[in-house]
Design an enzyme around this catalytic site. Structure first.
Site, PDB file in Angstrom:
ATOM      1  N   ASP A  12      13.044  -4.979   9.158  1.00  0.00           N
ATOM      2  CA  ASP A  12      12.007  -4.132   8.554  1.00  0.00           C
ATOM      3  C   ASP A  12      10.654  -4.840   8.520  1.00  0.00           C
ATOM      4  OD1 ASP A  12      11.036  -1.814   7.340  1.00  0.00           O
ATOM      5  OD2 ASP A  12      11.373  -2.619   5.330  1.00  0.00           O
ATOM      6  N   GLY A  13       9.600  -4.040   8.644  1.00  0.00           N
ATOM      7  CA  GLY A  13       8.240  -4.568   8.488  1.00  0.00           C
ATOM      8  C   GLY A  13       7.380  -4.501   9.744  1.00  0.00           C
ATOM      9  N   ASN A  60      14.935   7.613   9.537  1.00  0.00           N
ATOM     10  CA  ASN A  60      13.726   7.309  10.312  1.00  0.00           C
ATOM     11  C   ASN A  60      13.406   8.430  11.303  1.00  0.00           C
ATOM     12  OD1 ASN A  60      14.564   3.768  10.659  1.00  0.00           O
ATOM     13  ND2 ASN A  60      13.265   4.732   9.128  1.00  0.00           N
ATOM     14  N   ARG A 179      16.303  -3.652  -0.810  1.00  0.00           N
ATOM     15  CA  ARG A 179      17.226  -2.513  -0.878  1.00  0.00           C
ATOM     16  C   ARG A 179      17.989  -2.420   0.438  1.00  0.00           C
ATOM     17  NH1 ARG A 179      11.964   0.305  -1.511  1.00  0.00           N
ATOM     18  NH2 ARG A 179      11.131   0.676   0.579  1.00  0.00           N
ATOM     19  N   SER A 181      18.719   0.624   1.986  1.00  0.00           N
ATOM     20  CA  SER A 181      18.248   1.743   2.807  1.00  0.00           C
ATOM     21  C   SER A 181      19.356   2.363   3.661  1.00  0.00           C
ATOM     22  CB  SER A 181      17.054   1.322   3.675  1.00  0.00           C
ATOM     23  OG  SER A 181      15.993   0.883   2.864  1.00  0.00           O
TER      24      SER A 181
END
Ligand code: IPE
Ligand code: IPE
Ligand code: MG
Length: 227
Positions: A12-13, A60, A179, A181
């Protein structure tokens, strides 16, 4: 050092990495894919046999079309360019998640890639694409119910899209959020969790090594006590 048998990464990110550089989000996803290649090589080089990477969640798929088109293009590039190197390295490739959620052309590229991959003498790389942990649990229950099969922890586990892989030992999430997710909910029941503030394109092999030494220090009790 004790290594995990199954490592899972929530990559992520990417979007924030690009935004900080005033670049389009797609640039972050491209940088993330480059990072993913070096990390997977490192993971299997260390002899860790199972690795699951969260590439795209079912949720997503509600992102804007331009971002999704870029992600599908990256998936196409990955599956056309990486099957050869994975084969040579003896790594099997599988996809977990619901490919029916993806456009037909992306699905075709994935199916061809998975078919051409090796049988995985050295390890198994699972890419979670169109994946949702809750959805996967429901579909495992449906499969067992349709077959009239007995539901046990074992049969349930084998009916998940990760069937055949051991439970997750170490789950890493980059990008600051703490988290899950909807990632590997069943499989991570006793996983050790490591969260990194680094955005995925900045997460290096050294950062991964640090997570592995953190893992090696953890005492895994599985609810029991020392006797
Ligand atoms: C993770 O990065 C990759 C995907 C979800 C496809 P993000 O796209 O979620 O990046 P941030 O969290 O917005 O920075
Ligand atoms: C999780 O990241 C999914 C992937 C990394 C593929 P998200 O960016 O989708 O998660 P949330 O929205 O922050 O929970
Ligand atoms: Mg994110």
């Amino acid at each position: 050092m004790v290594l995990p048998e199954h490592i899972a990464v929530i990559m992520d990110g990417n979007g924030r990495w690009a935004q900080r550089r005033m670049l389009p989000r797609a640039a972050g996803h491209r940088a993330g894919m480059k990072r993913m290649l070096s990390l997977t090589e490192h993971i299997f080089g260390l002899g860790i046999p199972y690795c699951t990477l969260f590439a795209l969640s079912a949720e997503n798929l509600s992102r804007p079309k331009e971002e999704l088109d870029e992600l599908f293009e990256l998936i196409r590039i990955y599956f056309t360019e990486q099957i050869g190197p994975l084969r040579r390295a003896g790594i099997a490739l599988r996809v977990v998640g619901d490919c029916m959620l993806l456009p037909a052309a992306t699905r075709k590229v994935i199916e061809e890639g998975v078919r051409a991959a090796s049988d995985g003498a050295k390890g198994t790389l699972a890419l979670a694409i169109g994946y949702g942990g809750r959805q996967d649990i429901v579909s495992a229950a449906e499969k067992l119910a349709e077959a009239g099969a007995q539901i046990t922890l074992e049969s349930f586990r084998e009916s998940l899209s990760t069937g055949g892989m051991p439970a997750v030992d170490l789950l890493i999430r980059t990008g600051k959020e703490k988290r899950l997710s909807n990632f590997l909910l069943f499989e991570s029941a006793y996983a050790e969790l490591v969260f990194s503030d680094k955005l995925f394109p900045d997460f290096t092999c050294r950062d991964l090594d640090r997570a592995l030494s953190e893992y090696a220090k953890r005492e895994r009790r599985y609810g029991k006590i020392e006797t």
